[in-house]
Design a protein around this motif. Structure first.
Motif, PDB file in Angstrom:
ATOM      1  N   TYR A   1      61.610  23.892  47.985  1.00 36.03           N
ATOM      2  CA  TYR A   1      60.410  23.976  47.163  1.00 36.03           C
ATOM      3  C   TYR A   1      59.605  25.207  47.535  1.00 36.03           C
ATOM      4  O   TYR A   1      59.674  25.690  48.661  1.00 36.03           O
ATOM      5  N   LEU A   2      58.784  25.639  46.586  1.00 33.15           N
ATOM      6  CA  LEU A   2      57.714  26.573  46.872  1.00 33.15           C
ATOM      7  C   LEU A   2      56.422  25.796  46.672  1.00 33.15           C
ATOM      8  O   LEU A   2      56.269  25.078  45.680  1.00 33.15           O
ATOM      9  N   VAL A   3      55.498  25.916  47.605  1.00 33.46           N
ATOM     10  CA  VAL A   3      54.239  25.199  47.545  1.00 33.46           C
ATOM     11  C   VAL A   3      53.109  26.220  47.521  1.00 33.46           C
ATOM     12  O   VAL A   3      53.071  27.129  48.352  1.00 33.46           O
ATOM     13  N   PHE A   4      52.190  26.056  46.531  1.00 27.22           N
ATOM     14  CA  PHE A   4      51.023  26.924  46.441  1.00 27.22           C
ATOM     15  C   PHE A   4      49.985  26.283  45.533  1.00 27.22           C
ATOM     16  O   PHE A   4      50.327  25.579  44.582  1.00 27.22           O
TER      17      PHE A   4
ATOM     18  N   ASN B   1      56.212  36.144  55.938  1.00 29.60           N
ATOM     19  CA  ASN B   1      55.479  36.008  57.200  1.00 29.60           C
ATOM     20  C   ASN B   1      54.814  37.318  57.609  1.00 29.60           C
ATOM     21  O   ASN B   1      54.641  37.591  58.789  1.00 29.60           O
ATOM     22  N   GLN B   2      54.478  38.142  56.648  1.00 33.12           N
ATOM     23  CA  GLN B   2      53.808  39.439  56.846  1.00 33.12           C
ATOM     24  C   GLN B   2      54.413  40.228  57.992  1.00 33.12           C
ATOM     25  O   GLN B   2      53.743  40.672  58.909  1.00 33.12           O
ATOM     26  N   ARG B   3      55.720  40.418  57.930  1.00 30.40           N
ATOM     27  CA  ARG B   3      56.457  41.139  58.975  1.00 30.40           C
ATOM     28  C   ARG B   3      55.907  42.544  59.183  1.00 30.40           C
ATOM     29  O   ARG B   3      56.139  43.432  58.388  1.00 30.40           O
TER      30      ARG B   3
ATOM     31  N   LEU C   1      52.882  37.355  47.768  1.00 32.52           N
ATOM     32  CA  LEU C   1      53.143  38.090  46.533  1.00 32.52           C
ATOM     33  C   LEU C   1      51.791  38.510  45.972  1.00 32.52           C
ATOM     34  O   LEU C   1      51.061  37.683  45.421  1.00 32.52           O
ATOM     35  N   GLY C   2      51.435  39.778  46.139  1.00 34.03           N
ATOM     36  CA  GLY C   2      50.091  40.203  45.744  1.00 34.03           C
ATOM     37  C   GLY C   2      49.076  39.446  46.577  1.00 34.03           C
ATOM     38  O   GLY C   2      49.166  39.405  47.796  1.00 34.03           O
ATOM     39  N   ASP C   3      48.106  38.795  45.888  1.00 29.67           N
ATOM     40  CA  ASP C   3      47.106  38.018  46.623  1.00 29.67           C
ATOM     41  C   ASP C   3      47.439  36.528  46.664  1.00 29.67           C
ATOM     42  O   ASP C   3      46.608  35.703  47.009  1.00 29.67           O
ATOM     43  N   ILE C   4      48.685  36.173  46.334  1.00 28.21           N
ATOM     44  CA  ILE C   4      49.129  34.783  46.303  1.00 28.21           C
ATOM     45  C   ILE C   4      50.045  34.510  47.495  1.00 28.21           C
ATOM     46  O   ILE C   4      50.967  35.270  47.758  1.00 28.21           O
ATOM     47  N   THR C   5      49.786  33.412  48.200  1.00 32.13           N
ATOM     48  CA  THR C   5      50.647  32.996  49.299  1.00 32.13           C
ATOM     49  C   THR C   5      51.358  31.710  48.916  1.00 32.13           C
ATOM     50  O   THR C   5      50.727  30.755  48.472  1.00 32.13           O
ATOM     51  N   LEU C   6      52.675  31.707  49.064  1.00 34.75           N
ATOM     52  CA  LEU C   6      53.493  30.528  48.815  1.00 34.75           C
ATOM     53  C   LEU C   6      54.113  30.103  50.130  1.00 34.75           C
ATOM     54  O   LEU C   6      54.355  30.931  51.009  1.00 34.75           O
ATOM     55  N   VAL C   7      54.409  28.818  50.263  1.00 33.98           N
ATOM     56  CA  VAL C   7      55.106  28.301  51.432  1.00 33.98           C
ATOM     57  C   VAL C   7      56.470  27.808  50.962  1.00 33.98           C
ATOM     58  O   VAL C   7      56.559  27.042  50.000  1.00 33.98           O
ATOM     59  N   PHE C   8      57.517  28.274  51.632  1.00 32.38           N
ATOM     60  CA  PHE C   8      58.869  27.822  51.327  1.00 32.38           C
ATOM     61  C   PHE C   8      59.157  26.601  52.194  1.00 32.38           C
ATOM     62  O   PHE C   8      58.971  26.633  53.403  1.00 32.38           O
TER      63      PHE C   8
ATOM     64  N   ALA D   1      58.327  29.245  55.923  1.00 35.88           N
ATOM     65  CA  ALA D   1      58.060  30.679  55.739  1.00 35.88           C
ATOM     66  C   ALA D   1      56.928  30.878  54.742  1.00 35.88           C
ATOM     67  O   ALA D   1      56.849  30.202  53.722  1.00 35.88           O
ATOM     68  N   LEU D   2      56.053  31.829  55.055  1.00 34.04           N
ATOM     69  CA  LEU D   2      54.975  32.210  54.151  1.00 34.04           C
ATOM     70  C   LEU D   2      55.427  33.422  53.352  1.00 34.04           C
ATOM     71  O   LEU D   2      55.854  34.429  53.928  1.00 34.04           O
ATOM     72  N   ILE D   3      55.328  33.327  52.037  1.00 37.10           N
ATOM     73  CA  ILE D   3      55.721  34.416  51.149  1.00 37.10           C
ATOM     74  C   ILE D   3      54.451  34.943  50.510  1.00 37.10           C
ATOM     75  O   ILE D   3      53.715  34.198  49.861  1.00 37.10           O
TER      76      ILE D   3
END
Length: 115
Positions: free
Chosen positions: A7-10, A67-69, A87-94, A83-85
């Motif tokens: 899932y992606l959670v946001f 994870n802002q590597r 995308l622009g100003d949006i953060t999703l959790v895998f 993992a935190l993804i």
């Protein structure tokens, strides 16, 4: 892969990854449409490959971060549960296992210290 694998959670939304390739971006034809600052029309893909989920940046203007590597965007990267993804100003959790979503909602948050 089943619909309960990942899932992606946001923004209080749980989006199941049910296809071998999930297209993400601002454009309405994407599987997951996200409106936000810095989100490109065709931003990224998540592919299910060799029993792993891999995030691919599609040459987006603002990049894709896992994870802002070190502040550097990734062209591709394997996703692990939690993992935190960015995308622009949006953060999703895998999330790879639905049990982890359930357990996080059931955790003990402790007691409020009013002293």
């Amino acid at each position: 892969m089943t619909t309960q694998d990942a899932y992606l959670v946001f923004n209080q939304i749980i989006f199941p990854l049910t296809k071998p390739i999930t297209h993400i971006g601002r454009k309405s034809g994407n599987d997951l449409v996200i409106q936000g600052l810095g989100v490109s029309r065709l931003l990224a893909q998540i592919r299910f490959e060799d029993e792993e989920f891999v995030l691919y940046d599609l040459n987006s203007s603002n990049g894709t971060f896992i994870n802002q590597r070190n502040g550097c965007w990734v062209m591709s990267g394997v996703l692990f549960s939690g993992a935190l993804i960015l995308l622009g100003d949006i953060t999703l959790v895998f999330v790879r296992d639905n049990k982890k979503i359930t357990k996080s909602l059931e955790m003990d948050t402790g007691e409020l210290n009013t002293e």
